[in-house]
Write an enzyme that holds these catalytic residues in place. Structure first.
Site, mmCIF file in Angstrom:
data_model
loop_
_atom_site.group_PDB
_atom_site.id
_atom_site.type_symbol
_atom_site.label_atom_id
_atom_site.label_comp_id
_atom_site.label_asym_id
_atom_site.label_seq_id
_atom_site.Cartn_x
_atom_site.Cartn_y
_atom_site.Cartn_z
ATOM 1 N N THR A 243 0.844 -1.208 0.000
ATOM 2 C CA THR A 243 0.000 0.000 0.000
ATOM 3 C C THR A 243 0.873 1.250 0.000
ATOM 4 O OG1 THR A 243 -1.668 -1.310 1.142
ATOM 5 C CG2 THR A 243 -2.025 1.024 1.169
ATOM 6 N N HIS A 244 2.065 1.150 -0.561
ATOM 7 C CA HIS A 244 3.020 2.257 -0.540
ATOM 8 C C HIS A 244 2.904 3.106 -1.803
ATOM 9 C CE1 HIS A 244 5.545 -0.652 2.143
ATOM 10 N NE2 HIS A 244 4.435 -0.238 2.731
ATOM 11 N N ASN A 245 1.782 3.783 -1.967
ATOM 12 C CA ASN A 245 1.620 4.750 -3.043
ATOM 13 C C ASN A 245 2.251 6.069 -2.611
ATOM 14 O OD1 ASN A 245 -0.327 3.332 -5.012
ATOM 15 N ND2 ASN A 245 -1.336 3.091 -3.035
#
Length: 586
Positions: A512-514
């Site tokens: 979930t590392h946007n």
């Protein structure tokens, strides 16, 4: 009719990690602070007690802690020229909703970026020559040395467990020899390692690498943080990522800072309030507050002297676009900053299967792992390799949750009796290695507003245009074989390499590392916010979160997000409140 409220000193949009940090810092300054959260209240005893916290169907498969795509989602395409389609079900990443945000369901892997990560353009160009024209990588306008006290503060808030490798310039055995200097040792010792980490450590050392225990926000022992909030030792139940912790053993806003913030008389929280846009004055020099809609459909206007966006990276970027703050990036011309430099994470991995040993991966924790950093950042010579950046290689024992975890060897059918036999034979005799790589900015990877699809309020959805680049593929092709070599040295029966796919796929979960979209920089010509996360356009608007990263390093982003939040809060307290206006003159 819109209900107009009395003006307040500060309004926070979103109430996860950064919202909680800003609320604590600014209420301590005596300001009246209001947080608006579009989700509901969540707390350990009422929302994820031990009686149902490990409910895999409820939290993993039915996504109870995540945004509802029927209410808001994004559209996606790999490249310009394609028609982007709405994401109907989350897969690659999992945006959180509700108080605590993604800080509730994270794993707790808490790395600091390397000093050279903050100088990604100048450092690499000085060492390797000019970067390709289509790589829009740029330096952060803040250094590791400036952020170090704020990293230290976040680690103490969370009780991070680990072993220092560079304590005030003194290299320590057993820690990460490549890390930036640390002013203090970790607040807690590393977690207890298991069979898999011990095998990984031995194999890595045989290769001349430098394994170290991962920095963990899962508690290795009971801990009381500087705010007086207590956490309990981790029980290694393995329900961390995608779950709330029922044991008070994983650092989250709920277990570290909210018990203090919620007691402040000058703080208020309104839940189920979805902010529609940031309001501006006629001169477009100041934010005047926000307009939001509550759960009953009632519109509200909340005037404020300072507006701080504390939502998820994609939400902050979209809200600025919908509010007409800044020029939306156009890849055809290179003009505009808002939505530019969207980056992600470059992931691959290796599975290891044993015959003679039980790994029992269900005994784990989100940040229980052994790591090597020898191939991260610029810790190795990139000459002639054709890429910059790197990745850490880690052996995590985070879970073996049966719905999600079904490890089988290469060549196993995807269903039927043979698949069942393979799963039965290998479920307790398997581990995996993760290659967690940097994502360097490219002019064709960006965010803008979709011309077709709209949300429930009739507003355009965010459109994501993203694919892996040549730099990403070369990085992964160079480092994944190193992970495979470590895996072979662990003594298993066989391994299975899970290489980077040719193109980015929005469906399989990756991370979930946007990051990017509201990047920080030196001037309005290269960024959306300045070095203090202050909008170049509206001086009383500040933007938190990973959206300010010019590109993403080979680490999990939470510690850097939090350090930047403390850094910005310090600037607001010591500079902005004394003389409101632009904190950086250009």
């Amino acid at each position: 009719m819109t209900e107009i409220h009395r003006s307040i000193d500060v309004v926070l949009v979103g109430f996860g990690w950064t919202g909680a940090i800003l609320a604590h810092e600014l209420t301590a300054e005596g300001l009246q602070v209001l947080a608006l959260e579009r989700g509901g209240w969540r707390d350990t005893p009422t929302d994820f007690p031990t009686t149902h916290a490990p409910d895999e169907l409820r939290y993993y498969w039915r996504h109870e802690m995540f945004q509802e795509t029927a209410q808001e989602t994004q559209t996606f395409r790999n490249r310009r020229g394609q028609t982007a389609l709405p994401i109907r079900r989350w897969g690659s990443y999992l945006p959180g909703v509700g108080v605590g945000g993604a800080g509730v369901h994270w794993n707790g892997q808490t790395f600091r970026f390397l000093p050279s990560d903050f100088l990604a353009r100048s450092h690499n160009q000085e060492r390797y020559g000019a970067l390709p024209d289509d790589m829009t990588v740029q330096d952060y306008p803040v250094t590791y040395d400036e952020l170090e006290p704020h990293f230290d503060r976040f680690e103490k808030l969370c009780g991070i467990c680990g072993q220092a490798g560079n304590l005030q310039g003194d290299l320590r055995p057993g820690g990460n020899p490549f890390e930036g200097w640390r002013s203090n040792e970790y607040p807690n010792p590393p977690m207890e390692m298991t069979f898999s980490q011990d095998r990984f450590k031995a194999s890595a050392r045989d290769m001349g690498l430098n394994p170290f225990p991962a920095p963990s926000a899962n508690m290795s022992r009971a801990y009381t943080n500087p705010l007086g909030v207590r956490m309990a030792p981790c029980t290694y139940c393995g329900f961390c990522e995608k779950f709330g912790c029922g044991n008070y053993s994983k650092a989250s806003p709920q277990t570290t800072i909210l018990p203090v913030v919620m007691q402040q008389s000058n703080f208020r929280l309104r839940t189920h309030c979805d902010v529609l846009h940031v309001n501006k004055d006629r001169d477009n020099t100041r934010a005047t507050g926000v307009t939001y809609i509550d759960a009953h459909g009632q519109l509200h206007e909340q005037p404020a002297q300072i507006v701080i966006l504390c939502g998820y990276q994609l939400s902050n970027t979209r809200l600025m676009m919908l509010s007409g703050i800044g020029e939306i990036y156009d890849p055809a011309t290179g003009q505009g900053q808002l939505g530019r430099n969207y980056t992600y994470q470059v992931m691959s991995g290796v599975d290891v299967f044993f015959d003679d040993a039980f790994t029992n991966e269900y005994i784990g924790a989100g940040a229980l792992g052994m790591v090597v950093d020898d191939y991260n950042g610029d810790n190795f010579d990139h000459s002639g390799l054709g890429f910059i950046g790197g990745a850490y290689i880690a052996c995590w024992t985070t879970h073996a949750r049966p719905i999600e975890s079904q490890p089988v060897p290469e060549g196993t059918p995807e269903w039927g009796s043979e698949w069942k036999r393979a799963l039965q034979q290998n479920f307790l005799r398997h581990t995996s290695l993760s290659v967690h790589g940097a994502s360097m900015a490219h002019r064709e990877n960006y965010l803008d507003l979709d011309p077709t699809y709209k949300d429930r309020y009739g507003r355009p959805l965010m459109r994501m245009t993203y694919d892996f680049t040549a730099n990403d593929r070369r990085l992964s092709e160079h480092i994944t074989p190193v992970a495979a070599q470590i895996a072979r040295g662990m003594g298993g029966r066989e391994i299975k390499v899970n290489a980077l796919d040719a193109h980015y796929d929005i469906w399989p979960y990756q991370t979930t590392h946007n990051t990017g979209g509201t990047i920080m920089g030196e001037t309005p010509a290269d960024s959306v916010v300045n070095r203090y996360l202050q909008s170049w356009e509206l001086h009383n608007l500040f933007v938190m979160g990973a959206g300010v990263f010019p590109q993403n390093a080979g680490y999990n982003p939470t510690a850097t997000v939090a350090a930047l939040a403390y850094w910005s809060a310090h600037a607001i307290r010591t500079q902005y409140l004394r003389a409101p206006g632009p904190l950086v003159q250009v």
